[in-house]
Design a protein around this motif. Structure first.
Motif, short mmCIF file in Angstrom:
data_model
loop_
_atom_site.label_atom_id
_atom_site.label_comp_id
_atom_site.label_asym_id
_atom_site.label_seq_id
_atom_site.Cartn_x
_atom_site.Cartn_y
_atom_site.Cartn_z
N VAL B 321 0.82 -1.22 0.00
CA VAL B 321 0.00 0.00 0.00
C VAL B 321 0.86 1.27 0.00
O VAL B 321 0.62 2.17 -0.82
CB VAL B 321 -1.01 -0.03 1.17
N PRO B 322 1.86 1.38 0.87
CA PRO B 322 2.64 2.64 0.86
C PRO B 322 3.28 2.94 -0.49
O PRO B 322 3.25 4.08 -0.96
CB PRO B 322 3.71 2.39 1.94
N LEU B 323 3.80 1.90 -1.13
CA LEU B 323 4.44 2.09 -2.43
C LEU B 323 3.43 2.58 -3.47
O LEU B 323 3.69 3.50 -4.25
CB LEU B 323 5.03 0.74 -2.86
N LEU B 324 2.28 1.94 -3.46
CA LEU B 324 1.24 2.31 -4.44
C LEU B 324 0.66 3.69 -4.15
O LEU B 324 0.30 4.42 -5.08
CB LEU B 324 0.13 1.25 -4.43
N ILE B 325 0.59 4.03 -2.88
CA ILE B 325 0.08 5.37 -2.53
C ILE B 325 1.00 6.44 -3.12
O ILE B 325 0.53 7.44 -3.68
CB ILE B 325 0.02 5.53 -0.99
N VAL B 326 2.28 6.21 -3.01
CA VAL B 326 3.23 7.18 -3.56
C VAL B 326 3.07 7.22 -5.08
O VAL B 326 3.01 8.30 -5.69
CB VAL B 326 4.68 6.82 -3.17
N ALA B 327 2.96 6.06 -5.72
CA ALA B 327 2.80 6.02 -7.18
C ALA B 327 1.52 6.71 -7.61
O ALA B 327 1.46 7.29 -8.69
CB ALA B 327 2.82 4.57 -7.66
N ALA B 328 0.52 6.64 -6.75
CA ALA B 328 -0.76 7.27 -7.09
C ALA B 328 -0.68 8.79 -7.10
O ALA B 328 -1.62 9.46 -7.56
CB ALA B 328 -1.84 6.81 -6.12
N THR B 329 0.41 9.33 -6.62
CA THR B 329 0.58 10.79 -6.69
C THR B 329 1.48 11.19 -7.87
O THR B 329 1.88 12.34 -7.98
CB THR B 329 1.20 11.33 -5.37
N SER B 330 1.77 10.21 -8.72
CA SER B 330 2.64 10.48 -9.87
C SER B 330 2.06 11.58 -10.76
O SER B 330 0.83 11.70 -10.92
CB SER B 330 2.81 9.21 -10.69
N SER B 331 2.94 12.34 -11.37
CA SER B 331 2.47 13.36 -12.31
C SER B 331 2.18 12.76 -13.69
O SER B 331 1.62 13.42 -14.55
CB SER B 331 3.54 14.45 -12.44
N GLU B 332 2.57 11.51 -13.89
CA GLU B 332 2.26 10.82 -15.15
C GLU B 332 0.85 10.24 -15.03
O GLU B 332 0.59 9.39 -14.17
CB GLU B 332 3.25 9.67 -15.39
N ALA B 333 -0.04 10.69 -15.90
CA ALA B 333 -1.46 10.32 -15.76
C ALA B 333 -1.67 8.80 -15.80
O ALA B 333 -2.42 8.26 -14.99
CB ALA B 333 -2.28 10.99 -16.85
N ALA B 334 -1.01 8.13 -16.74
CA ALA B 334 -1.22 6.68 -16.87
C ALA B 334 -0.71 5.95 -15.63
O ALA B 334 -1.34 5.00 -15.14
CB ALA B 334 -0.51 6.17 -18.12
N GLU B 335 0.43 6.40 -15.14
CA GLU B 335 1.00 5.76 -13.95
C GLU B 335 0.09 5.99 -12.75
O GLU B 335 -0.18 5.08 -11.96
CB GLU B 335 2.40 6.32 -13.67
N GLN B 336 -0.39 7.20 -12.61
CA GLN B 336 -1.28 7.51 -11.49
C GLN B 336 -2.54 6.65 -11.56
O GLN B 336 -2.97 6.08 -10.56
CB GLN B 336 -1.64 8.99 -11.53
N LYS B 337 -3.11 6.56 -12.76
CA LYS B 337 -4.34 5.78 -12.92
C LYS B 337 -4.10 4.31 -12.56
O LYS B 337 -4.90 3.69 -11.86
CB LYS B 337 -4.82 5.90 -14.37
N ALA B 338 -2.97 3.77 -13.03
CA ALA B 338 -2.67 2.36 -12.75
C ALA B 338 -2.49 2.14 -11.25
O ALA B 338 -2.97 1.14 -10.70
CB ALA B 338 -1.40 1.95 -13.51
N ALA B 339 -1.80 3.05 -10.60
CA ALA B 339 -1.57 2.89 -9.16
C ALA B 339 -2.88 3.01 -8.39
O ALA B 339 -3.14 2.25 -7.44
CB ALA B 339 -0.57 3.94 -8.67
N ARG B 340 -3.72 3.95 -8.80
CA ARG B 340 -5.01 4.09 -8.12
C ARG B 340 -5.85 2.82 -8.29
O ARG B 340 -6.47 2.35 -7.35
CB ARG B 340 -5.77 5.30 -8.71
N GLU B 341 -5.87 2.31 -9.52
CA GLU B 341 -6.64 1.09 -9.76
C GLU B 341 -6.06 -0.08 -8.96
O GLU B 341 -6.79 -0.93 -8.46
CB GLU B 341 -6.67 0.76 -11.25
N ALA B 342 -4.75 -0.11 -8.85
CA ALA B 342 -4.11 -1.19 -8.08
C ALA B 342 -4.51 -1.11 -6.61
O ALA B 342 -4.77 -2.13 -5.97
CB ALA B 342 -2.60 -1.10 -8.22
N LEU B 343 -4.58 0.09 -6.08
CA LEU B 343 -4.99 0.24 -4.68
C LEU B 343 -6.41 -0.28 -4.47
O LEU B 343 -6.75 -0.78 -3.41
CB LEU B 343 -4.90 1.72 -4.27
N VAL B 344 -7.22 -0.16 -5.50
CA VAL B 344 -8.59 -0.66 -5.40
C VAL B 344 -8.62 -2.19 -5.58
O VAL B 344 -9.42 -2.88 -4.98
CB VAL B 344 -9.50 0.03 -6.44
#
Lengths: 447, 618
Positions: B321-344
């Motif tokens: 979770v901590p790793l994905l939370i950080v990725a979810a704040t990425s400025s790269e839209a695709a990366e952010q979306k993937a991390a958010r979906e992964a958290l779900v």
């Protein structure tokens, strides 16, 4: 071979390319499939080069934008796609599409003389092009499977509009070909991806037991089957200039042109193979019938003023009715109504409703079963072309739903109940019905 | 037995031929029908009629029909229809007819016949089909090859192998495909040595890439226990087709050893292949892949990172979770979306607890991502922590927490939400908390014990700044303790409290408050408030979901009609009456038609009531 070597070879290719009639290449690099090494791996920063075959309402909508493409401006407007070829047996259609695409790219790349989109009458020319990675097929029904098969044999990934096949044999060849050549295939059942995820949500609610045990499904559409009446005809009208009637007919029995070349020839099908793929694909997604369990197909003759009814009896007593749920208005537009022991859920392109209403309010939780998620049907196809992941409606998935339609349609043709063994791809105890699982195509369109 | 009646209306040389064909489904009728169909074939009927007869013979034809049909195989306009019929007729007679016709035809007719033979898998046709491989017409040679491929077996394979390099150029691909088909059949029959030799031939040669991919896939499928090693070799080797095939075959091989082979390749692969491998590992769902996925999750290539987060969503656990939370704040839209979906998507471990821990300790942007994930996941267990945040933080985090509460809060949380409301320091926060109550009421409008009394206690103690909001909360639910809070407010000695309660009452969703609303509409001094009360009473009285007897509805509407003096109020009441179709409502709207200011509305309501009454009467 390293990736850098591949890039070099692509640049060499571009150097020889006549894509640009003049001027300096200022556009991002276009990557021909022929120059792709490493198994065709396509870095996402590179565009997928596509050919569009069939440029009627549906095909042109996909290409240039339309109600069903869900992408403003269609594929031609996508930054991740380069349209390199358009094809139709009607000259005015292909020339219009070619002109529009060239205009769009001329503006985008700032090259006024851009003429990199070629127009073809014969789809085989498109399939023979090494720089085409994928094709979008929006064809008369009888061409969908044969052309998809030929495209995959030529190493192209395929997006194909429904119906994906008109016989069970065609379905089998489609699946076999996609598997053999490792091609990405996407059926145009966009309801899995579009419409605000309404269909996916309904699927997840039902599969997670929100309506209790599933008992009945109402499909709102008859199934259908290929059974041309008549097999051929004699009436003849002059073929319009620029229309390749013989190629339009393709594998169908030859007949003179009589002004009836649309999605299909009138009388070629019994029942519905046009809209029913949307309905039955969605039902398949939800019900996920066990392919190893035979399906009883019950035929009920038409009552006065009504159409005949087909009922599919699946495992665990689930029944799929071809008609509408009495009293439920939602479902007719590409959807279905699912009735369980604790309520019902109905969905179509505009509505998702439940009885009792609170069934929709309970959110899908992280620990629930989740469906394959795609928020853009075309986007899912293109992503899978890059990653080689199966699409949300791959050849096998599409063929299974199509077969359910076709075998129900055969019951309509024969006006009797049947038992379908999906694993053996044959009706049980009815050799006559099995004779309707294929037709003999017109040479040279043999697959 | 059921039967199909088919009328064939065909024009022939200006005349009209009408044929009636009876196709039935059993016993003597079947034979008679076949007889009738055959008589069409033997007549001078036009070709369309003969073709139609062929179509039906596909369904009912027997060996009896073979001679007539085989005679048509050389007849260009009817050959396809004849094939169509013969292809489906069981028995050696049809096989023989098709074989014989090969020698009597050329070009497209011959190709079609070969195709039909192939679908019938007539092994006796192998010699005749083999001779087609030398045909100068590529369509014929291709059809012959494909037919041999479908028939398969040693002789067909030998013929096809012998033809490689000798067929006309236009048929080479068909020969290769036919070899693939026959080799696959050999493999399915357990003769993997034969299959392997064919696949090896096609994989090594200068065949087109699609054929080479299929051949490599075939070779891998022949590998048995050596498959994992072969997949690894293919993926790390120089052959693009082999790589492609390896991924396709791995997708259908659940063996954990294959998973290990894919893992072994992952870190060494180039980014595009890494992306494909990550997708494949994700599909396999084996959590032992996680370490490998994490190994590439720091790739400088954003596409690889994006694929890694997607894979982690399916394969990872709460510790990620901590790793994905950080990725979810990425400025790269695709990366952010993937991390958010992964958290779900994360399933394994105490994911909710891990997200709550981030909620409590991470920087603000990451807190917002944790809240987003909790909301999307439907984690109701996180509600206490979210309530805590609302009380302690401000800005984006508080806003996100309130949005999450709108989705997650349940009846058990209403008292705590009420506490937040009465303690809220400003109107903006009170409005946001009211939104949460609104969402909750939409999902569950009937508050039961012990939640309603607890909320009532909290709300009744609200200080003046929060009183208005407190009354509005009461109006959202159907519950006696909350009704009492509203009623007490209406009787308050303080005019401001009375007004706030009255305004909230106008929005009440509880039909039990209809009498109070009626009184308010009748007695309020303020004309605006009277109008609001009339609107509220009409809404409650005409809503089908309100639990009221018809006489209560009509009684309330009649009372409102009496007190309504403004034209818009009268119109509102008339529209309410139109939704309560009964004789009394009809009489009321008819009487109202005498009022010129609402005559049109009264007429429309009358029509609507009459239509509904007529419909109910049917």
């Amino acid at each position: 071979m390293s990736l850098s070597a591949n890039v070099l070879s692509r640049r060499r290719f571009l150097g020889r390319s006549a894509l640009f009639a003049g001027g300096v290449l200022s556009a991002p690099a276009l990557i021909p499939a022929s120059a792709l090494g490493r198994g065709g791996w396509r870095p996402p920063s590179e565009r997928i080069q596509m050919g569009f075959i069939g440029l009627g309402g549906q095909g042109t909508g996909h290409l240039l934008g339309g109600a069903w493409t869900y992408v403003p401006g269609g594929y031609a407007a996508r930054p991740d796609v380069q349209v390199v070829a358009v094809c139709d047996v009607r000259r005015e259609r292909r020339e219009h599409a070619q002109r529009r695409c060239n205009e769009i790219y001329a503006q985008r790349f700032g090259v006024a003389s851009f003429n990199g989109v070629s127009a073809h009458n014969d789809f085989r020319e498109v399939l023979a092009r090494a720089d085409v990675d994928a094709v979008l097929l929006a064809l008369p029904y009888h061409w969908a499977a044969p052309m998809a098969v030929l495209a995959m044999r030529a190493g192209k990934d395929v997006y194909c509009e429904k119906p994906v096949a008109i016989t069970v044999r065609e379905s089998a060849v489609l699946v076999e070909t996609a598997r053999r050549f490792g091609r990405v295939y996407q059926a145009g059942t966009q309801q899995r991806s579009e419409y605000s995820g309404r269909f996916r949500i309904a699927c997840e609610l039902i599969r997670n037991g929100r309506i209790g045990r599933l008992k009945e499904v109402y499909a709102y559409r008859q199934p259908g089957a290929f059974f041309p009446t008549p097999w051929s005809a004699m009436e003849s009208k002059p073929v319009p200039p620029g229309f390749d009637w013989d190629l339009w007919l393709g594998p169908l029995p030859w007949r003179p042109f009589n002004g009836e070349a649309g999605h299909a020839l009138p009388g070629c099908f019994v029942g519905d193979v046009n809209w029913s793929p949307h309905h039955y694909d969605f039902i398949h997604w939800v019900v996920d019938p066990d392919p190893n369990v035979p399906v009883e197909i019950e035929y009920t003759p038409p009552a006065a003023g009504r159409e005949a009814v087909i009922r599919y009896h699946l495992r665990d007593g689930v029944v799929i009715h071809s008609g509408a749920h009495p009293g439920e208005r939602v479902g007719g537009e590409g959807g279905a109504c699912f009735v369980g022991t604790e309520g019902r859920i109905a969905v179509d392109r505009s509505n998702l409703v439940a009885e009792p209403e609170h069934l929709l309010r309970e959110p899908i939780r992280a620990t629930d079963w989740h469906a394959y998620r795609s928020e853009s049907h075309s986007g899912n196809f293109l992503e899978c072309v890059r990653t080689r992941r199966p699409t949300i409606c791959d050849a096998e998935t599409a063929a299974r739903a199509m077969n359910l339609i076709l075998v129900g349609g055969i019951a309509l043709v024969l006006k009797r109940s049947l038992v379908w063994d999906g694993r053996a791809s044959a009706f049980i105890g009815d050799p006559e019905a099995n004779r309707l699982l294929a037709y003999a195509p017109r040479p040279p369109w043999l697959i | 037995m059921p039967s199909i009646l088919t009328k064939i209306l065909a024009r022939a040389g200006g005349g009209v031929v009408l044929l009636l064909i009876v196709v039935s489904t059993g016993g003597g009728e079947l034979r008679r029908t076949e007889t009738e169909l055959l008589s069409v074939l033997e007549s001078d009927a036009p070709n369309v009629a003969k073709a139609e007869a062929c179509k039906h013979l596909r369904l009912v034809g027997t060996a009896r029909a073979v001679p007539a049909l085989s005679a048509l195989l050389t007849n260009e306009p009817l050959a396809q229809a004849a094939r169509h019929a013969l292809e489906a007729i069981p028995g050696a007679e049809a096989d023989a007819a098709l074989r014989d016709a090969l020698a009597k035809t050329t070009g497209l007719l011959r190709a079609g016949i070969a195709d039909s033979i192939g679908w019938r898998q007539d092994a006796r046709a192998v010699p005749a089909l083999t001779s087609l491989l030398g045909d100068a017409d590529p369509t014929v040679a291709s059809a012959g090859a494909r037919a041999l491929g479908r028939i398969g077996g040693r002789d067909a394979l030998a013929a096809l192998q012998g033809a490689r390099g000798r067929v006309v150029p236009g048929a080479r691909l068909a020969v290769s495909e036919a070899l693939l088909l026959a080799a696959e059949a050999e493999l399915a029959a357990g003769r993997s040595r034969t299959a392997r030799s064919v696949f090896a031939l096609l994989a090594r040669s200068d065949e087109p890439e699609p054929v080479r991919i299929a051949a490599h896939a075939g070779l891998l499928r022949c590998a048995g226990r050596r498959l994992p090693g072969r997949i690894e070799s293919a993926l790390t080797g120089p052959d693009a087709a082999a790589q492609f095939a390896a991924l396709a075959v791995a997708r259908t091989a659940p063996d954990p050893a294959v998973t290990r082979a894919l893992i072994a390749v992952l870190s060494r692969a180039e980014p595009p292949l890494q992306v494909a491998l990550l997708e494949l590992l994700r599909e396999r769902g084996d959590p032992t892949c996680v370490a490998a996925v994490l190994g590439v999750a720091r790739s400088p290539n954003v596409t690889v990172r994006t694929a890694a987060w997607r894979a982690l969503g399916d394969l990872g656990d709460a510790s990620h979770v901590p790793l994905l939370i950080v990725a979810a704040t990425s400025s790269e839209a695709a990366e952010q979306k993937a991390a958010r979906e992964a958290l779900v998507s994360l399933r394994r471990g105490a994911v909710c607890d891990a997200l709550v821990a981030e909620l409590r300790q991470a920087p603000a942007r990451q807190q917002v991502e944790a809240i987003r994930a909790l909301s999307e996941r439907g984690e109701t267990a996180a509600v206490p922590a979210l309530l805590e945040q609302v009380g302690e933080v401000s800005g984006d985090v508080r806003h996100a927490a309130l949005q999450a509460l709108s989705r997650l809060a349940e009846a058990a949380h209403v008292a705590q939400l009420g506490e937040l409301l009465v303690r809220a320091p400003d109107e903006a926060l009170r409005a946001e908390i009211l939104d949460v109550f609104e969402s909750l009421a939409e999902r569950n409008g009937r508050l039961a014990e012990p939640h309603a009394p607890a909320l009532a206690r909290v709300l009744s103690a609200a200080a003046p700044p929060a009183r208005s909001a407190a009354f509005r909360v009461c109006a959202l639910f159907v519950s006696e303790p909350l009704r009492e809070v509203l009623r007490a407010g209406l009787k308050s000695a303080e005019p401001g409290v009375r007004t706030a309660a009255a305004r909230a009452l106008c929005e009440a969703r509880d039909a039990s408050l209809l009498p109070e609303l009626t009184v308010l509409a009748q007695e309020a001094d303020d004309a605006g408030l009277r109008s609001l009360a009339i609107a509220g009473a009409v809404r409650l009285a005409s809503e089908s979901s309100a639990a009221l007897a018809p006489e209560q509805r009509i009684g309330a509407l009649e009372a409102m009609l009496r007190v309504a003096t403004r034209t818009e109020d009268k119109r509102r009441v008339l529209s309410g009456l139109a939704r309560v179709p009964c004789a009394r409502a009809l009489a009321l709207v008819e009487a109202a038609a005498a009022d010129p200011s609402v005559r049109a509305e009264a007429e429309a309501a009358r029509k609507q009531i009459e239509e509904q009454l007529a419909k109910a009467g049917r």
